[in-house]
Design a protein around this motif. Structure first.
Motif, PDB file in Angstrom:
ATOM      1  N   TYR A 112      -9.946   6.184 -10.574  1.00 49.43           N
ATOM      2  CA  TYR A 112      -9.500   5.946  -9.199  1.00 49.43           C
ATOM      3  C   TYR A 112     -10.155   4.695  -8.614  1.00 49.43           C
ATOM      4  N   ILE A 124      -8.152   1.494  -7.134  1.00 46.21           N
ATOM      5  CA  ILE A 124      -8.418   0.874  -5.833  1.00 46.21           C
ATOM      6  C   ILE A 124      -8.699  -0.607  -5.995  1.00 46.21           C
ATOM      7  N   TYR A 159      -5.443  -2.408  -6.408  1.00 46.47           N
ATOM      8  CA  TYR A 159      -4.764  -2.594  -5.120  1.00 46.47           C
ATOM      9  C   TYR A 159      -5.442  -3.693  -4.308  1.00 46.47           C
ATOM     10  N   LEU A 160      -6.782  -3.694  -4.347  1.00 47.35           N
ATOM     11  CA  LEU A 160      -7.518  -4.717  -3.618  1.00 47.35           C
ATOM     12  C   LEU A 160      -7.156  -6.097  -4.148  1.00 47.35           C
ATOM     13  N   ALA A 186       2.092   3.282  -3.113  1.00 52.51           N
ATOM     14  CA  ALA A 186       1.274   4.305  -3.769  1.00 52.51           C
ATOM     15  C   ALA A 186       1.874   5.691  -3.578  1.00 52.51           C
ATOM     16  N   LEU A 187       2.653   5.873  -2.506  1.00 51.92           N
ATOM     17  CA  LEU A 187       3.212   7.196  -2.218  1.00 51.92           C
ATOM     18  C   LEU A 187       4.253   7.613  -3.242  1.00 51.92           C
ATOM     19  N   LEU A 201      -1.034   4.351  -9.286  1.00 46.25           N
ATOM     20  CA  LEU A 201      -1.773   5.563  -8.948  1.00 46.25           C
ATOM     21  C   LEU A 201      -1.401   6.707  -9.880  1.00 46.25           C
ATOM     22  N   LEU A 213      -3.966   6.853   0.341  1.00 51.20           N
ATOM     23  CA  LEU A 213      -3.823   7.902  -0.669  1.00 51.20           C
ATOM     24  C   LEU A 213      -4.834   7.699  -1.798  1.00 51.20           C
ATOM     25  N   ALA A 214      -4.986   6.449  -2.235  1.00 54.76           N
ATOM     26  CA  ALA A 214      -5.930   6.173  -3.313  1.00 54.76           C
ATOM     27  C   ALA A 214      -7.357   6.443  -2.848  1.00 54.76           C
ATOM     28  N   GLN A 215      -7.664   6.103  -1.579  1.00 54.23           N
ATOM     29  CA  GLN A 215      -9.004   6.374  -1.050  1.00 54.23           C
ATOM     30  C   GLN A 215      -9.270   7.874  -1.026  1.00 54.23           C
ATOM     31  N   THR A 239      -3.826  -7.098  -2.917  1.00 54.96           N
ATOM     32  CA  THR A 239      -3.906  -7.527  -1.517  1.00 54.96           C
ATOM     33  C   THR A 239      -4.453  -8.944  -1.421  1.00 54.96           C
ATOM     34  N   GLY A 269      -7.281  -2.873   2.844  1.00 49.61           N
ATOM     35  CA  GLY A 269      -6.541  -3.507   1.753  1.00 49.61           C
ATOM     36  C   GLY A 269      -6.126  -2.560   0.652  1.00 49.61           C
ATOM     37  N   THR A 270      -6.508  -1.279   0.771  1.00 50.01           N
ATOM     38  CA  THR A 270      -6.144  -0.345  -0.292  1.00 50.01           C
ATOM     39  C   THR A 270      -5.435   0.860   0.317  1.00 50.01           C
ATOM     40  N   PRO A 271      -4.594   1.537  -0.472  1.00 55.48           N
ATOM     41  CA  PRO A 271      -3.825   2.656   0.082  1.00 55.48           C
ATOM     42  C   PRO A 271      -4.735   3.821   0.465  1.00 55.48           C
ATOM     43  N   LYS A 294       0.827  -1.206   0.000  1.00 59.38           N
ATOM     44  CA  LYS A 294       0.000   0.000   0.000  1.00 59.38           C
ATOM     45  C   LYS A 294       0.860   1.254   0.000  1.00 59.38           C
TER      46      LYS A 294
END
Lengths: 236, 275
Positions: A205, A209, A212-213, A177-178, A188, B114-116, A216, B110-112, A174
Motif C-alpha cells: 500500500y 501511495i 499515486y504521488l 482509485a475507486l 490499488l 481510499l489508498a490512505q 500527481t 496528492g494521494t487517494p 485520485k
C-alpha cells in the motif's frame, strides 16, 4: 520470506509487472475520462449560461445530482444499474442471457459525469469572466455564433478555466482509485492482491501511495508546462 | 401640450413574441427528459415497493447514516485541531518547518483517500506484535478508529490549506496596524485576522464538509458499516437494486441540506458586508 526487492521485481517472482499494468489502467482510465468529462462539462456550462430558463434548469439539475452524489455511489449506480438495465432489456429477447458490464466503461462513464458536473462550474465561471463585448465584437465583424465561440471566446475561456480544470484532473486521477471496488485492475487493485498474497500490506500500500504521488507530481509538472505555454492572463 | 389632459404614461412596448428558437426546444426536451427520469424513478420505486425489505433494512440504513455523520463530524473536528500546527508550519519562516508542512499537505492531497485508508487499516494493522507492545493494537484493530485517523489526517491537510489561504487573504496592513497598537501576535491573530479570514474561509470549509460526506462512502470498503456499508449489505443480501437508489437519495438529500445550510449561514454572517 522474500525480500522487498524480490517482491517489487519484474517477472513471475515479483509484482512490479502487474502493478505497472495497473498504472497503465489507471492512467488510461483517467485519460479516457478527461475528454468525455470536458465535452459534457462544456455543454452543460453552455446550457447553464443560456438565456433560456428551461435549458438552465436542465443544466442545474445535472450539476446538482452529480455533484451531490458520492463518487462511489455514482460508480455503483452506473455499474449495477447498467448491468440490470441492459440485462432486463436483452432478456425480453433472450431470457437466458446474462450481461457483464465492462468495468472500464462503467468507471469511465461514472467518473466522466462527476468530472463534467464540476467542470461545468469551472467553465461557467470562466464564461462569466469574458465580457459581453467580446461576443458583440465577434458579431459586429460578421462572425456567426459558432465562429465567435470557436475563434473569439474559446481561446480566452481555456486560459481562464485552465487552473480549475487542472485541479479537476488531479481529483480525477485520485478518484480512479475507486474503480478497484468494481473490480477493475488498477493500481490499488493489484497492490491489494499483492498485499493479500504476500502478506505484506504495508509495503504494497505504501508503494501504491508512492505511485499515486508520482503521478500527481508528474501531472503538476505537465500542468505547469501547459499553463506557461498558454501564457499569463493578459491584464485588462 | 395635450389638450385632453391625458397624463403621459410611457408604456413600454410589449415584449416581442419569444417563438420557439432551437435553444428553447432543446431546453424543453432536456427538462422533459429530467422529469421523465424523475417519474421513472418514482415509478421504479413504486414497482419494487416491498414492505418486508423496508422493515428489514430501514434500521440498517439509519444506523449507517449515524455512522456516516459521526465519522464526518469527528474527523472534521479532529482535522480542524490538527490543521492548526500544520498551518503554522506551512506559514513559518523556518525553511525546515515550512518544508514539513508543505510535504504533509502535498502527501495527503496528492494521494487517494481510499489508498490512505487502506494503508492505515491494512498496512499499519499488519504490525500486530509491535502494536501490541506499545499498546496501540486495540486502536488499529478497529476499522472505525482507522477510518477516523485516516480521515482526520486527510482533512487536516485540506483544512490547513483553506486556513492558510484565508489568513493570507487578509492584507498585511491589518497585521501592521494591530502591531502598532501594541497587540501581541496571538492577540492580532485572534482578534483581528481570524474574524476576517474565517469569512473568506467559510465557503471552502463548507465545501470541505461536503467533500468529507461524499468521501466518507469509501470507508465501506474497509468494513465500516456507514451508509454506503449498509447499502452494500442490503444489496448483497437481497440483490435488490433499490438499495443503491435509496442510498443515492439519502446522500443527495444530505448534501443538498448541508449546502443550503452553509449558504444560509454565510448570508447570516456576512450581513454587514452587503450593501
Amino acid at each position: 520470506m522474500k525480500s522487498i526487492w524480490t517482491l517489487l521485481s519484474w517477472g513471475s517472482e515479483g509484482w512490479l509487472d502487474e502493478i505497472a499494468y495497473g498504472v497503465f489502467i489507471t492512467v488510461s482510465l483517467a485519460a479516457a475520462t478527461l475528454p468525455l468529462g470536458l465535452l459534457i462539462g462544456f455543454f452543460v456550462a453552455l446550457a447553464k449560461q443560456s438565456g433560456e430558463p428551461s435549458l438552465r434548469l436542465a443544466g442545474n439539475v445535472y450539476t446538482t445530482i452529480f455533484r451531490g452524489l458520492p463518487e462511489l455511489v455514482t460508480l455503483f449506480l452506473v455499474y449495477y444499474g447498467a448491468q440490470i438495465g441492459i440485462q432486463s432489456l436483452i432478456r425480453t429477447v433472450n431470457p437466458e442471457a446474462t450481461v457483464d458490464v465492462n468495468s472500464f466503461i462503467s468507471g469511465m462513464v461514472a467518473l466522466g459525469v462527476v468530472f463534467s458536473a464540476y467542470a461545468s462550474e469551472v467553465f461557467l465561471s470562466a464564461f462569466r469572466a469574458i465580457p459581453q463585448g467580446q461576443y458583440e465584437g465577434g458579431y459586429a465583424i460578421g462572425l456567426t455564433y459558432g465562429q465567435t465561440m470557436r475563434l473569439v471566446v474559446l481561446p480566452q475561456l481555456i486560459r481562464i478555466a485552465l487552473p480549475g480544470l487542472a485541479n479537476l484532473w488531479l481529483i480525477l486521477l485520485k478518484d480512479t482509485a475507486l474503480v478497484s471496488a468494481i473490480g477493475l485492475n488498477d493500481i490499488l487493485r493489484w497492490t491489494s492482491v499483492a498485499a493479500r498474497v504476500e502478506r505484506e500490506p504495508f509495503l504494497f500500500y505504501s508503494f501504491a501511495i508512492l505511485i499515486y504521488l508520482a503521478l500527481t507530481i508528474v501531472s503538476s509538472f505537465g500542468i505547469n508546462k501547459i499553463e506557461r505555454s498558454v501564457g499569463p492572463e493578459p491584464t485588462r | 401640450m395635450n389638450a385632453t389632459g391625458q397624463t403621459a404614461i410611457e408604456l413600454a412596448p410589449p415584449n416581442p413574441p419569444r417563438g420557439w428558437p432551437r435553444e428553447r426546444i432543446v431546453g424543453h426536451v432536456l427538462t422533459g427528459l429530467w422529469i421523465l427520469a424523475g417519474i421513472g424513478l418514482v415509478g421504479y420505486l413504486a414497482a419494487v415497493w416491498n414492505l418486508t425489505w423496508f422493515e428489514k433494512y430501514i434500521p440498517t440504513y439509519i444506523a449507517g447514516l449515524k455512522v456516516t455523520l459521526s465519522l464526518v463530524v469527528i474527523s472534521i473536528l479532529l482535522g480542524a485541531i490538527l490543521s492548526l500546527p500544520i498551518t503554522y508550519a506551512r506559514m513559518s519562516k523556518n525553511n525546515v518547518l515550512a518544508a514539513i508542512g508543505y510535504g504533509y499537505v502535498y502527501f495527503f492531497r496528492g494521494t487517494p483517500l481510499l489508498a490512505q485508508t487502506f494503508l492505515i487499516y491494512y498496512g499499519i494493522g499488519s504490525f500486530k506484535p509491535q502494536l501490541e507492545a506499545v499498546g496501540l493494537w486495540t486502536f488499529f484493530r478497529e476499522a472505525w478508529y482507522c477510518a477516523i485517523l485516516a480521515f482526520s489526517l486527510n482533512t487536516a491537510a485540506y483544512q490547513a490549506e483553506i486556513l492558510r489561504g484565508a489568513i493570507r487573504s487578509v492584507p498585511r496592513g491589518q497585521w501592521e496596524g494591530a502591531a502598532s497598537l501594541g497587540l501581541h501576535k496571538l492577540q492580532t491573530l485572534w482578534k483581528v485576522i481570524l474574524p476576517q479570514a474565517l469569512i473568506v474561509a467559510l465557503r471552502p470549509y463548507g465545501n470541505e464538509i461536503i467533500l468529507m460526506v461524499k468521501g466518507s462512502a469509501v470507508v465501506a470498503l474497509v468494513t465500516v458499516a456507514d451508509l454506503m456499508g449498509a447499502t452494500r449489505l442490503a444489496y448483497s443480501r437481497s440483490f435488490d437494486f433499490q438499495a443503491y437508489i435509496w442510498a443515492a437519495i439519502i446522500y443527495l438529500a444530505l448534501v443538498e441540506t448541508l449546502r443550503n445550510a452553509i449558504d444560509w449561514f454565510e448570508r447570516l454572517i456576512t450581513r454587514h458586508l452587503r450593501r
